[in-house]
Design a protein around this motif. Structure first.
Motif, PDB file in Angstrom:
ATOM      1  N   PRO A 166     -64.933 -24.311  46.000  1.00 58.51           N
ATOM      2  CA  PRO A 166     -64.032 -25.847  45.941  1.00 58.51           C
ATOM      3  C   PRO A 166     -62.120 -25.803  45.215  1.00 58.51           C
ATOM      4  N   PHE A 167     -61.842 -26.818  45.328  1.00 60.17           N
ATOM      5  CA  PHE A 167     -60.620 -26.524  44.175  1.00 60.17           C
ATOM      6  C   PHE A 167     -59.830 -27.538  43.732  1.00 60.17           C
ATOM      7  N   SER A 168     -60.459 -28.056  43.469  1.00 61.69           N
ATOM      8  CA  SER A 168     -60.452 -29.654  42.353  1.00 61.69           C
ATOM      9  C   SER A 168     -61.739 -29.993  41.921  1.00 61.69           C
ATOM     10  N   ALA A 169     -61.698 -30.831  41.361  1.00 65.10           N
ATOM     11  CA  ALA A 169     -62.794 -31.374  40.089  1.00 65.10           C
ATOM     12  C   ALA A 169     -63.505 -32.371  41.121  1.00 65.10           C
ATOM     13  N   ALA A 170     -63.442 -33.005  41.996  1.00 64.66           N
ATOM     14  CA  ALA A 170     -63.789 -34.068  42.999  1.00 64.66           C
ATOM     15  C   ALA A 170     -64.850 -32.628  43.618  1.00 64.66           C
ATOM     16  N   GLU A 171     -64.643 -31.540  43.578  1.00 63.27           N
ATOM     17  CA  GLU A 171     -66.029 -30.611  44.243  1.00 63.27           C
ATOM     18  C   GLU A 171     -66.633 -30.445  43.145  1.00 63.27           C
ATOM     19  N   ILE A 184     -56.449 -46.710  41.035  1.00 58.10           N
ATOM     20  CA  ILE A 184     -57.750 -46.421  40.651  1.00 58.10           C
ATOM     21  C   ILE A 184     -58.501 -47.171  42.169  1.00 58.10           C
ATOM     22  N   VAL A 185     -58.302 -48.194  42.400  1.00 58.13           N
ATOM     23  CA  VAL A 185     -59.696 -48.815  43.062  1.00 58.13           C
ATOM     24  C   VAL A 185     -59.855 -47.733  44.568  1.00 58.13           C
ATOM     25  N   ALA A 186     -58.655 -47.678  45.053  1.00 54.87           N
ATOM     26  CA  ALA A 186     -58.545 -46.120  46.528  1.00 54.87           C
ATOM     27  C   ALA A 186     -59.341 -45.249  45.896  1.00 54.87           C
ATOM     28  N   GLN A 187     -59.002 -45.286  44.689  1.00 54.00           N
ATOM     29  CA  GLN A 187     -59.813 -43.914  44.084  1.00 54.00           C
ATOM     30  C   GLN A 187     -61.204 -43.835  43.793  1.00 54.00           C
ATOM     31  N   ALA A 188     -61.635 -44.793  43.125  1.00 54.70           N
ATOM     32  CA  ALA A 188     -62.377 -44.950  43.338  1.00 54.70           C
ATOM     33  C   ALA A 188     -63.660 -45.311  44.273  1.00 54.70           C
ATOM     34  N   ASN A 189     -62.540 -46.078  45.502  1.00 52.87           N
ATOM     35  CA  ASN A 189     -63.897 -45.575  46.493  1.00 52.87           C
ATOM     36  C   ASN A 189     -63.905 -44.313  47.323  1.00 52.87           C
ATOM     37  N   MET A 190     -62.703 -43.636  47.426  1.00 48.50           N
ATOM     38  CA  MET A 190     -62.662 -42.375  48.268  1.00 48.50           C
ATOM     39  C   MET A 190     -63.781 -41.655  47.184  1.00 48.50           C
ATOM     40  N   LEU A 191     -64.193 -41.571  46.023  1.00 48.45           N
ATOM     41  CA  LEU A 191     -65.325 -41.102  45.642  1.00 48.45           C
ATOM     42  C   LEU A 191     -66.587 -41.086  45.853  1.00 48.45           C
ATOM     43  N   GLU A 192     -66.545 -42.352  46.081  1.00 43.41           N
ATOM     44  CA  GLU A 192     -67.890 -43.312  46.222  1.00 43.41           C
ATOM     45  C   GLU A 192     -68.300 -42.753  47.794  1.00 43.41           C
ATOM     46  N   LYS A 193     -66.966 -42.606  48.674  1.00 44.91           N
ATOM     47  CA  LYS A 193     -67.710 -41.797  50.061  1.00 44.91           C
ATOM     48  C   LYS A 193     -68.027 -40.151  49.968  1.00 44.91           C
ATOM     49  N   PHE A 194     -67.318 -39.349  48.576  1.00 45.23           N
ATOM     50  CA  PHE A 194     -67.976 -38.501  48.729  1.00 45.23           C
ATOM     51  C   PHE A 194     -69.606 -38.181  47.337  1.00 45.23           C
TER      52      PHE A 194
END
Length: 497
Positions: A356-361, A388-398
């Protein structure tokens, strides 16, 4: 009866490490131990790290006792900021156009200037003090400092091998390239930038025991337990906030503080939450995604927690311990809550083929829930809400559970109230939180990357968190976790589509 003092003063982090389990007595700003002068009562003194120089809280009484002990030939060991205090002078003017020089006590003939390192290290040893007698191998420990360049004519004790300096790799594999320890001419006043050096290198502890002729080591360890109880009984230093006893929660629950970029206030938020939770009696573990564990030290200042050897979660080649072993160790620990600070944006490094190389991973690997924070001070509240809406929705996809969205540094409540429906209608997140702009945040002493005064930074952080967030609600966001897997580069890319 042998007595080994531990300085307990504003700006210090006396719970950061165990110091070989040697300290038996607390020494405060007045330089007294049990009502008597430290120089009369103590056989040795340990000065911990922290922000002693930035905080400017060492007063003349304690200074006088330190100098008297040095003249009497008693061992004095200063670690990190404790080493700085024993030096000639310290330039704390990082990012300043001119040096900002603070005087030390002049007991060790070195000067300090800005140099950032936050590595686990091995260090070469020079036989110039009783402390290192019979230490034939490298010592180990860790660095975490902003003002760590040491120059001068004092007798060297340690040179550390580091991987990174000032946010960049050294490209000097195997070199001992950081002057990290020295002593005075009489060899009894010792300074080092290596934290954990007495915990990880038993020969050094044996040498202290021999030097001050400790006859009953069990007595030392028993009195050290009382010192630790004293440290753990208070939130921060000299706050008067006592830690209540609470029933342990069982397996620890985890919560990550992520963001959509730097300068969002992650460190401030994590610090305030750590203090608020400790104030309620919970034992709080603090982790940092990536190598810069300096960010979690203000929180450890409040909790009196240790800087664990897994506190820096590895991303690629950066950091101390991988997330799988970290979760395993924490899940068998006595911590109640684990707070994890992300690095930059949660997606920074996501497309680096080192995984991993990110907090999301890191969050994905173990289903760690997240509070997603954004600062509104640069683009305004409306822009922050859209981003922040765009970021939250992308996190949900992950597959990452965003338990709350936090708008930080809010300057207008009406605008905040108007963007809340937009955020709720366009994400699956119900909890929309806010923290107001802190008017004093531009003062020197509030910037971890430049100069930070722990007692100032932490008191404001804890007050702001407690006055604006529901701590019970935050606790309910945390979840027990188990490590599952590290997602491959191809799996990550497929989730972005």
């Amino acid at each position: 009866m042998t007595k080994i003092g531990l300085a307990y003063i504003n700006g210090s982090v006396p719970g950061f490490e165990d110091f070989g389990n040697l300290p038996t007595d607390i020494v405060k700003e007045n330089g007294l131990v049990n009502g008597n002068k430290a120089s009369d009562e103590l056989d040795a003194l340990i000065i911990p790290g922290g922000t002693l120089i930035e905080s400017n809280d060492i007063n003349m009484d304690l200074n006088r006792e330190i100098k008297k002990m040095a003249r009497d030939g008693k061992p004095i060991i200063g670690i990190c900021a404790g080493f700085q205090l024993l030096s000639n002078q310290i330039d704390i003017g990082r990012k300043s156009p001119v040096p900002i020089v603070k005087d030390g006590l002049g007991l060790i003939d070195v000067n300090f200037s800005p140099l950032i390192t936050s590595d686990r290290v091995k260090a070469k040893v020079y036989d110039n003090s009783f402390l290192v007698k019979n230490q034939t191998e490298d010592v180990t420990g860790f660095h975490t400092h902003t003002y760590g360049k040491v120059e001068g004519d004092a007798k060297p004790l340690f040179y550390s091998q580091v991987q990174r300096m000032n946010y960049g790799d050294t490209n000097k594999k195997g070199d001992y390239n950081i002057f990290s320890g020295a002593c005075n001419d009489d060899e009894n006043v010792i300074g080092t930038m290596i934290h954990g050096i007495l915990d990880e290198n038993p020969v050094l502890v044996d040498n202290i025991v021999e030097q001050i002729d400790i006859q009953d080591l069990d007595d030392i360890y028993n009195r050290n337990l009382e010192v630790k109880k004293y440290l753990e009984s208070e939130v921060g230093i000299h706050t008067g906030i006592k830690v209540p006893a609470v029933k342990p929660m069982g397996k620890p629950k985890y919560l990550m503080i992520g963001s959509n970029g730097s300068d969002s206030g992650k460190t401030f938020i994590l610090t305030g939450l750590a203090g608020a939770l400790r104030k309620r009696g919970y034992k709080v573990a603090l982790l940092k995604v990536g190598p810069d564990v300096r960010d979690i030290i203000p929180g450890l200042y409040l909790t009196k927690g240790k800087m664990e050897d897994y506190a820096s979660v590895k991303i690629g080649h950066l950091g101390w311990a991988d997330i799988e072993s970290t979760v395993a160790k924490l899940n068998s620990s006595d911590y109640d809550i684990v707070l994890i600070e992300g690095v930059m944006s949660v997606f920074t490094g996501l497309l680096n083929e080192k995984v991993p190389f990110s907090a999301a991973e890191i969050a994905m690997s173990s289903n760690i829930p997240m509070i997603l924070a954004t600062g509104v001070n640069k683009g305004g509240i409306e822009s922050a809400a859209i981003d922040i809406v765009a970021q939250a929705n992308m996190l949900e996809k992950f597959g990452i559970s965003v338990e709350g969205i936090l708008l930080n540094k809010v300057y207008n409540d009406d605008i905040f109230d108007n963007v809340v429906p937009y955020i709720k209608n366009n994400t699956s997140v119900d909890r929309i939180l806010k923290l107001p702009k802190l008017k004093s945040a531009d003062m020197r002493g509030f910037i971890p990357e430049v100069e930070i005064r722990y007692e100032l930074f932490t008191s404001h952080a804890m007050d702001l968190i407690e006055n604006n967030l529901n701590i019970d609600e935050i606790i309910n966001m945390a979840r027990e976790v188990e490590f599952e897997k590290i997602y491959s580069f191809e799996e990550i890319k497929s989730r972005m589509i």
